[in-house]
Design a protein around this motif. Structure first.
Motif, PDB file in Angstrom:
ATOM      1  N   ARG A 139      34.389  29.171  44.583  1.00  0.00           N
ATOM      2  CA  ARG A 139      34.712  30.565  44.887  1.00  0.00           C
ATOM      3  C   ARG A 139      33.422  31.384  44.875  1.00  0.00           C
ATOM      4  O   ARG A 139      32.635  31.292  43.933  1.00  0.00           O
ATOM      5  CB  ARG A 139      35.675  31.087  43.809  1.00  0.00           C
ATOM      6  CG  ARG A 139      36.684  32.070  44.287  1.00  0.00           C
ATOM      7  CD  ARG A 139      37.784  32.250  43.262  1.00  0.00           C
ATOM      8  NE  ARG A 139      37.327  32.726  41.972  1.00  0.00           N
ATOM      9  CZ  ARG A 139      38.040  32.640  40.850  1.00  0.00           C
ATOM     10  NH1 ARG A 139      39.233  32.076  40.870  1.00  0.00           N
ATOM     11  NH2 ARG A 139      37.574  33.106  39.713  1.00  0.00           N
ATOM     12  N   GLY A 167      38.033  28.882  47.541  1.00  0.00           N
ATOM     13  CA  GLY A 167      38.873  29.943  47.014  1.00  0.00           C
ATOM     14  C   GLY A 167      38.840  31.137  47.956  1.00  0.00           C
ATOM     15  O   GLY A 167      37.760  31.653  48.284  1.00  0.00           O
ATOM     16  N   THR A 169      39.623  34.914  48.605  1.00  0.00           N
ATOM     17  CA  THR A 169      39.910  36.164  47.886  1.00  0.00           C
ATOM     18  C   THR A 169      39.656  37.413  48.736  1.00  0.00           C
ATOM     19  O   THR A 169      39.789  38.525  48.240  1.00  0.00           O
ATOM     20  CB  THR A 169      39.056  36.256  46.606  1.00  0.00           C
ATOM     21  OG1 THR A 169      37.659  36.184  46.958  1.00  0.00           O
ATOM     22  CG2 THR A 169      39.394  35.137  45.629  1.00  0.00           C
ATOM     23  N   LYS A 190      42.526  27.749  48.612  1.00  0.00           N
ATOM     24  CA  LYS A 190      43.461  28.214  47.589  1.00  0.00           C
ATOM     25  C   LYS A 190      43.503  29.736  47.605  1.00  0.00           C
ATOM     26  O   LYS A 190      42.472  30.406  47.640  1.00  0.00           O
ATOM     27  CB  LYS A 190      43.036  27.728  46.202  1.00  0.00           C
ATOM     28  CG  LYS A 190      43.984  28.138  45.074  1.00  0.00           C
ATOM     29  CD  LYS A 190      43.487  27.577  43.746  1.00  0.00           C
ATOM     30  CE  LYS A 190      44.370  28.005  42.589  1.00  0.00           C
ATOM     31  NZ  LYS A 190      43.856  27.493  41.290  1.00  0.00           N
ATOM     32  N   TYR A 192      44.984  32.972  45.383  1.00  0.00           N
ATOM     33  CA  TYR A 192      45.323  33.250  43.987  1.00  0.00           C
ATOM     34  C   TYR A 192      46.249  34.460  43.908  1.00  0.00           C
ATOM     35  O   TYR A 192      45.801  35.598  43.743  1.00  0.00           O
ATOM     36  CB  TYR A 192      44.059  33.522  43.177  1.00  0.00           C
ATOM     37  CG  TYR A 192      43.034  32.418  43.222  1.00  0.00           C
ATOM     38  CD1 TYR A 192      42.909  31.516  42.167  1.00  0.00           C
ATOM     39  CD2 TYR A 192      42.173  32.270  44.313  1.00  0.00           C
ATOM     40  CE1 TYR A 192      41.962  30.505  42.188  1.00  0.00           C
ATOM     41  CE2 TYR A 192      41.221  31.257  44.346  1.00  0.00           C
ATOM     42  CZ  TYR A 192      41.130  30.379  43.286  1.00  0.00           C
ATOM     43  OH  TYR A 192      40.192  29.380  43.326  1.00  0.00           O
ATOM     44  N   TYR A 195      45.960  37.106  41.208  1.00  0.00           N
ATOM     45  CA  TYR A 195      44.920  38.140  41.244  1.00  0.00           C
ATOM     46  C   TYR A 195      45.299  39.315  42.129  1.00  0.00           C
ATOM     47  O   TYR A 195      44.441  40.004  42.661  1.00  0.00           O
ATOM     48  CB  TYR A 195      43.593  37.538  41.720  1.00  0.00           C
ATOM     49  CG  TYR A 195      42.952  36.612  40.715  1.00  0.00           C
ATOM     50  CD1 TYR A 195      43.118  36.806  39.341  1.00  0.00           C
ATOM     51  CD2 TYR A 195      42.185  35.539  41.133  1.00  0.00           C
ATOM     52  CE1 TYR A 195      42.536  35.947  38.422  1.00  0.00           C
ATOM     53  CE2 TYR A 195      41.586  34.676  40.227  1.00  0.00           C
ATOM     54  CZ  TYR A 195      41.773  34.889  38.872  1.00  0.00           C
ATOM     55  OH  TYR A 195      41.191  34.038  37.973  1.00  0.00           O
ATOM     56  N   HIS A 231      48.239  29.540  43.970  1.00  0.00           N
ATOM     57  CA  HIS A 231      48.599  29.762  42.560  1.00  0.00           C
ATOM     58  C   HIS A 231      49.721  30.793  42.561  1.00  0.00           C
ATOM     59  O   HIS A 231      49.529  31.939  42.960  1.00  0.00           O
ATOM     60  CB  HIS A 231      47.395  30.283  41.781  1.00  0.00           C
ATOM     61  CG  HIS A 231      47.683  30.570  40.340  1.00  0.00           C
ATOM     62  ND1 HIS A 231      46.809  30.202  39.340  1.00  0.00           N
ATOM     63  CD2 HIS A 231      48.714  31.189  39.714  1.00  0.00           C
ATOM     64  CE1 HIS A 231      47.301  30.577  38.173  1.00  0.00           C
ATOM     65  NE2 HIS A 231      48.465  31.188  38.385  1.00  0.00           N
TER      66      HIS A 231
END
Length: 497
Positions: A139, A167, A169, A190, A192, A195, A231
């Motif tokens: 990430r 990751g 984001t 992935k 999240y 978050y 997640h």
């Protein structure tokens, strides 16, 4: 030794299409064409670099057969019947032991402990547990400029083969995914959901929302072999449960489960699977912790829609909210009641849960306190994958070892497009974990070179002892001890499905 299922004239598997094709030789021998191997019936003994002799060969998802394996140039070259004679520069007597494909841990967090040294310490720890490959989450705000140096750091230190997940984001990450996938051979990402909102803002993530999730799924659908892992936790509801618990002075491990109960994971699982169908993208529910989440997946799976893959982790199969761990048992999603553990094991038994990892985070014990609310989340587990699965799954629940092997080898390699990995067949990499299924391992953190100085499994006696770990024909662990000096001989797993 426990009773084992045998293969009787069963075609072992669909072989990896390596340029060296294989033949099935007389007597059930499988071998690579183009070598100078000659079977015993023609008067010569087969010769190899390495022979794993007379073991119980575990073919993931298919069965177990007594025999030997011949290795040349780091690859499996022949699978021999028990009566077939072979010799090698090195012979390991495997009588009474399982020969499994090396474990490929699909869920690790290398660099979350001692970033400068994690690739060395954690991959050596992994090897002690029969792990020959791993995938770690990477990430960074700028994936394009940071991934190359992080890969180089791993190539300079890793003892085992390794690959990465990205990751996601930010919207920048989504826009760059197709180019990044091609450049770095990373086909898995992935998102999240934990978050979102205030939780993410506290960690500097301000763009995580449902729109980012859907955009990532759209991008994943355009990447050949692309898989979007998620997640799943509904963090918007968590404060409703957390504040009363804190006000009541709760500081026990069960409180961490009560502030984020299993149905908050299940709700997110439904959303992710539904969005995946609309976006035409396979989804992977990573580190599933709740039996209710698995039931949601069962309801949504059907022919004609993109796959819904499920991964769980060994702590959700062996530890509960009632384990006497205190803050060191804090993890996201939380440890659950025993009913969830049992429900997830049933998913492993049926194959509805396809992959199992460790979610290894190599932080120090000092970060796990002083209370459940301020402790860091996550804990180590790389070296315990096989002992936990063999003890809890095979010995206690009677799950076939070939089913467990598939969940940590073949299925991981298939899902994440890792050619030449995860199977025992001619042409595949000679990656093995040799295990005494009845010998006992007592977990002691001090026995591993990990940066972590504790284990949530500390003191557990687990049947299933890894005696040897072999990666691409090289013996990394012998008689349970790291063999020779730790070296940086791991290779980067560049994926091009």
């Amino acid at each position: 030794m426990a009773r084992r299922k045998r293969l009787q004239g069963h075609p072992l598997h669909r072989p990896f299409r390596h340029p060296r094709r294989k033949d099935r030789a007389p007597g059930g021998v499988e071998r690579c064409r183009g070598t100078d191997l000659v079977d015993a019936e023609r008067g010569r003994i087969l010769t190899f670099d390495l022979v794993l002799k007379g073991g119980e060969i575990v073919f993931p998802g298919e069965g177990v057969r007594t025999g030997s394996i011949g290795v040349r140039d780091g690859r499996i070259c022949a699978i021999l019947d028990a009566a077939e004679k072979a010799q090698g520069r090195r012979v390991i007597d495997c009588k009474g032991r399982w020969i499994l494909p090396g474990v490929i841990d699909p869920h690790t967090h290398i660099g979350f402990g001692d970033k400068e040294n994690d690739w060395s310490s954690e991959t050596a720890t992994a090897a002690l547990g029969g792990v020959t490959g791993l995938l770690s989450f990477w990430r960074h705000d700028d994936l394009g400029s940071s991934t190359g140096p992080w890969r180089a750091a791993a190539e300079a230190r890793s003892a085992i083969d390794f690959g990465l997940h990205f990751g996601v984001t930010s919207r920048r990450h989504v826009a760059e995914l197709p180019a990044l996938a091609k450049r770095f051979g990373v086909t898995s990402v992935k998102v999240y959901l934990m978050y979102k909102g205030a939780t993410g803002a506290a960690k500097g993530f301000t763009e995580v929302d449902d729109a980012l999730l859907y955009a990532a799924l759209q991008a994943g659908a355009r990447i050949k072999g692309g898989v979007v892992g998620v997640h799943c936790e509904n963090t918007e509801v968590i404060p409703l449960f957390r504040e009363p618990l804190k006000a009541a002075g709760r500081d026990d491990l069960a409180a961490w489960d009560e502030q984020s109960p299993g149905f908050l994971e299940a709700e997110n699982v439904f959303r992710v699977a539904f969005f995946g169908e609309k976006a035409g993208c396979p989804v992977n529910i990573v580190h599933m912790s709740s039996a209710e989440s698995l039931e949601i997946v069962r309801r949504l799976r059907r022919p004609g829609r993109p796959p819904i893959h499920v991964e769980t982790c060994i702590h959700y199969l062996s530890l509960t909210r009632d384990s006497p761990l205190g803050p060191i048992g804090k993890v996201n999603p939380p440890l659950r009641p025993q009913a969830d553990v049992d429900g997830l094991w049933e998913g492993v038994r049926t194959g509805e849960i396809a992959t199992i990892g460790s979610d290894h985070v190599p932080r120090k014990r000092a970060t796990k306190g002083p209370d459940i609310w301020s402790a860091s989340a996550g804990f180590p587990g790389l070296a315990q994958i096989l002992p936990v699965l063999i003890e809890e799954g095979h010995h206690k629940r009677g799950i076939a070892i070939e089913r467990l092997a598939a969940a940590v080898s073949r299925n991981v390699a298939t899902l994440y497009s890792l050619p030449g990995k995860g199977m025992i067949a001619p042409g595949y990499d000679a990656d093995f974990a040799i295990v005494d299924p009845d010998a006992t391992t007592t977990v002691r953190a001090a026995d591993y070179p990990s940066h972590s100085d504790y284990s949530p499994y500390e003191g557990m006696r687990l049947r299933g002892r890894v005696t040897h770990t072999i990666r691409r024909g090289e013996i990394l662990v012998e008689d349970g001890v790291l063999a020779g000096a730790r070296g940086a001989s791991g290779r980067y797993l560049h994926r091009e499905p």
